[in-house]
Design an enzyme around this catalytic site. Structure first.
Site, PDB file in Angstrom:
ATOM      1  N   GLY A  73      14.473  50.248 103.397  1.00 22.53           N
ATOM      2  CA  GLY A  73      15.425  51.146 102.752  1.00 22.53           C
ATOM      3  C   GLY A  73      15.509  52.474 103.486  1.00 22.53           C
ATOM      4  N   SER A  74      15.711  53.539 102.736  1.00 25.43           N
ATOM      5  CA  SER A  74      16.062  54.827 103.339  1.00 25.43           C
ATOM      6  C   SER A  74      14.930  55.518 104.077  1.00 25.43           C
ATOM      7  CB  SER A  74      16.608  55.766 102.254  1.00 25.43           C
ATOM      8  OG  SER A  74      17.828  55.272 101.755  1.00 25.43           O
ATOM      9  N   THR A  75      13.679  55.091 103.902  1.00 28.68           N
ATOM     10  CA  THR A  75      12.617  55.691 104.720  1.00 28.68           C
ATOM     11  C   THR A  75      12.843  55.396 106.194  1.00 28.68           C
ATOM     12  OG1 THR A  75      11.231  53.721 104.405  1.00 28.68           O
ATOM     13  CG2 THR A  75      10.900  55.562 102.870  1.00 28.68           C
TER      14      THR A  75
END
Length: 812
Positions: A313-315
């Site tokens: 995801g956004s990490t």
């Protein structure tokens, strides 16, 4: 005449008998010396020669400070004699039912399982299975007490109440902290075979080498003079020192226990590293198991940190951001239209707030709000496929890190290597269509934290000789490659700090008063591995962050898989992940004596309107390279240390410095303590270790050559030698450690920001309605293969039946 004939006949018969006897004896001698010679010699050798395989002692596993995490200790096997040896022998099992009932309580075994071997027909001696194998010293004493119990009068019964039960000595593997770091350590099974973890990975070094012994004995079994024919001593296994710090691991275990108890997730993983060296300081997973009782069955043996692949995801956006900055393609002041991004003929890529966006905003604000659109612009439009693929590979994505743990997976970059459409590789810019392991993420983000160098992560610090303590092999800081410049890494860290500290940041819940925290949030929706469809309401949420922002001491990655809660996933960050991260990070920084930034604490207090309770301002913390004090006079060394704003502790009453800790040329921060050892140690005074870490005590003991024993975990609560006692050099110090049961109280004013996964907060701090998920049942058709175990979800996308990868990123 007749008498003479009888005499001659007798003489003849006697002569014949003697001839026959001697002929028989001669024949027998010939037979023994020729026909039976080999057989008899083999039989004699069996009586004269005594051979034995010498078993080595398996090496211990210790943390970086020498605390034992696994060791080989004395154990016992329970045997039962079912038949008497002779008519007078009374030492055999006479009452199997009573024996089974008595032993069942001691061995924690079912009575019927003990009855089976105790009632075997035609068996003379039996073992009691795994319940009677490798029992502890305590269980041995309990059996002996049951055999010869004491009467109420205190008199001991002389008749054996459990006849036929006897114990033989053996060894077993002990894990003194039970389930502590179990996935890292692994275990030995019933046959002493290593399973998983360090026990398996480092088995060759731990098990040592078997020895041999061969001697000649007499008929009674005593060794003959000069009867030793062969002797090869066993080589005990090496002791393995891990990079794990027992205290930091304890903070991780406590945080995971609380989260598991409160939210019962399907999985929890935390990895803590030192980004400057690549050393793993703690690694924990839930669910957990106890390696001491592996025989009860282990269903949760997977070390998710190295084995489980998932969409980050956004990490993952951290890598795209760093690549764009390195290529000069990121201008924080440039603006773009947030909300949606459309590639011709493809399903629109949407921001995580149902594609509503935040109007026309700057690139910097887009990063802070974790806008998917800005990362597609940076990666798809500006970097393009080849550069994006190159940077992801540089950061180690799609490759194994080489950490000293078994079964590591390498993840995949299938949407970059074999994209079915432009949209496939466009969505990888924000962590979709790519799978990683937690240790890969730690290594990749560690490169940003340490100034641009990708380091090989290590969990084994060194191997030491079990008898001398000499270092056999040591893991050094290992640079795989430089991935970005130091300037790029610095700018990326500054931007990631605004994700936590900025008004528009999605990571406000992760602020820690007094410390500059930089990091990134992430949430990914999971896929059903059987159907390939998105699992409605099932997510993997995470946060990766480091502190202090400049010259970070710690990097912490928290991954939570599908917690049991009715709360909207957008609140999971604030509710579940932030408490885990903050508890571990704050307590660990304090344990490492990392001084807080008082000015930052004051700024935070004034910003939130909180009354200032901080101590007086201190000068800013700076990095200092330690000079070589060894060889200086005591006075000169102290003056030099004070010039660098270091705290000095002198051991001994001599005039010349002969040893120092930390070592020369190591980097420390102002305010750190330096220990100087003089050429006259005798007469030193015992320091006050109250509130100090075990590391401090161990270093002191090593410097003055005083053995240290410790009980408990945490910080020193008491010590056996009072402070100020003059030492003679023959003492031993024992310290009792006390673990903090609860993390420091969080500042409620630092948790009012956008929770992880929400990211739809306006400037006033009022959250909008959670996005409506309209993607249930959408299938992954782009890759044409089995979907990865999880998927990041990109807001509402109601289109189905498409031949492109659905963009399902739900959160920042």
């Amino acid at each position: 005449m007749e008498g003479k004939r009888r005499v001659n006949w007798r003489i003849l018969m006697l002569a014949l008998c003697m001839i026959l006897v001697f002929s028989g004896l001669s024949f027998r001698i010939w037979w023994i010396q020729t026909v039976d010679a080999a057989k008899i010699m083999d039989y004699a050798s069996g009586q004269w020669d005594w051979e034995k395989t010498l078993k080595p002692k398996r090496g211990a596993i210790m943390d970086r400070n020498g605390e034992i995490l696994a060791y080989e200790g004395k154990a016992y096997t329970v045997n039962a004699r079912l038949k008497p040896q002779n008519e007078k022998d009374q030492d055999f099992v006479k009452d199997p039912y009573y024996t089974a009932q008595t032993l069942a309580k001691i061995l924690n075994a079912p009575v019927d399982q003990l009855l089976k071997p105790l009632t075997k027909p035609n068996s003379k001696v039996v073992l009691l299975g795994r319940w009677g194998s490798k029992i502890t010293e305590e269980q041995k004493k309990m059996i002996q007490n049951a055999q010869f119990p004491k009467l109420p009068s205190g008199e001991q019964v002389e008749t054996n109440q459990l006849p036929g039960i006897y114990l033989t000595e053996t060894t077993r593997r002990f894990y003194p902290n039970n389930s502590f770091a179990a996935h890292v350590l692994g275990y030995l099974d019933f046959d002493d075979q290593p399973k998983m973890g360090i026990e398996l990975q480092m088995d060759e070094a731990l098990r040592g080498e078997k020895g041999e012994m061969e001697v000649m004995t007499d008929g009674a079994g005593y060794q003959l003079p000069d009867g030793e024919r062969k002797y090869k001593p066993a080589k005990d296994g090496d002791n393995v020192y891990l990079t794990i710090d027992r205290q930091i691991q304890d903070y991780v275990e406590q945080a995971l226990d609380k989260a598991e108890r409160d939210f019962k997730p399907k999985g929890l993983t935390v990895v803590v590293s030192d980004p400057q060296t690549g050393e793993i300081l703690a690694m924990g997973n839930r669910s957990q198991f106890n390696p001491n009782t592996y025989y009860n069955g282990i269903t949760n043996y997977t070390n998710h940190a190295v084995t489980t692949m998932f969409e980050p995801g956004s990490t993952f956006k951290i890598i795209t951001l760093a690549a764009a900055i390195e290529e000069g393609l990121f201008n924080p002041n440039d603006t773009y239209q947030s909300g949606t991004y459309t590639i011709k003929g493809q399903i629109p890529i949407r921001d995580h707030n149902n594609g509503q966006g935040w109007g026309r905003i700057s690139y910097l604000e887009g990063v802070q709000r974790s806008s998917n659109v800005v990362f597609v612009i940076l990666g798809y439009e500006k970097l393009k496929l080849e550069k994006l693929k190159d940077y992801f590979a540089k950061f180690g994505i799609g490759s194994m890190t080489g950490i000293e743990l078994p079964y590591e997976k390498k993840g995949n970059l299938i949407n970059l290597e074999k994209p079915q459409s432009p949209r496939d590789w466009a969505v990888t810019t924000f962590g979709q269509g790519v799978t990683v392991t937690a240790v890969q993420q730690i290594a990749a983000v560690g490169a940003i934290a340490n100034g641009g160098e990708l380091l090989k992560p290590h969990i084994v610090k060194e191997l030491r000789d079990p008898h001398t303590g000499a270092v056999i092999n040591r893991s050094e800081r290992e640079v795989v490659r430089r991935v970005v410049s130091a300037a790029t890494a610095k700018q990326t860290r500054d931007i990631l700090e605004t994700v936590v500290e900025g008004d528009a940041g999605t990571g406000k819940a992760y602020q820690i008063e007094g410390y500059h925290v930089a990091g990134k949030t992430g949430t990914a929706q999971k896929y059903d591995p059987n159907t390939g469809k998105i699992m409605e309401g099932h997510y993997i949420a995470s946060f990766i962050g480091f502190a202090p922002k400049d010259n970070p001491r710690l990097l912490v990655y928290v991954v939570v898989d599908d917690p049991t809660t009715d709360e909207w996933y957008g609140t999971w960050g604030k509710m579940i992940i932030a408490p885990i991260f903050k508890s571990i990070m704050e307590r660990s920084l304090q344990y490492l004596q990392q001084q807080p930034d008082i000015q930052a604490a004051k700024a935070a207090s004034s910003k939130t309107g909180k009354a200032e309770t901080a101590p007086a301002a201190q000068p800013p913390v700076q990095e200092v390279t330690l000079p070589k004090f060894v060889g200086m006079s005591n006075t000169a060394a102290q003056l030099r240390a004070k010039q660098d704003q270091l705290t000095v502790s002198v051991i001994g009453t001599g005039t010349k410095v002969v040893e120092q800790y930390p070592a020369p040329y190591e980097k420390v921060v102002t305010g750190s303590q330096v220990v100087l050892v003089t050429d006259r140690v005798k007469g030193s005074k015992m320091p006050d270790f109250t509130g100090k870490s075990l590391r401090d005590v161990m270093e002191f003991g090593s410097l003055v050559n005083i053995p240290v024993k410790a009980t408990g975990a945490g910080f020193v609560a008491s010590q056996s030698i009072p402070p100020g006692t003059v030492l003679g050099g023959t003492e031993m110090i024992q310290v009792t450690l006390r673990s903090e049961s609860e993390p420091p109280p969080a500042n409620p004013n630092t948790q009012t920001g956008a929770p992880e996964g929400q990211g739809v907060e306006d400037q006033s701090g009022t959250a909008t309605t959670p996005p409506v998920n309209t993607q249930a049942g959408t299938e992954r058709g782009a890759t044409g293969g089995t979907p990865p175990p999880s998927h990041s979800q990109d807001s509402a996308n109601s289109d189905t039946g498409q031949t492109v990868t659905p963009d399902t990123s739900t959160s920042p």
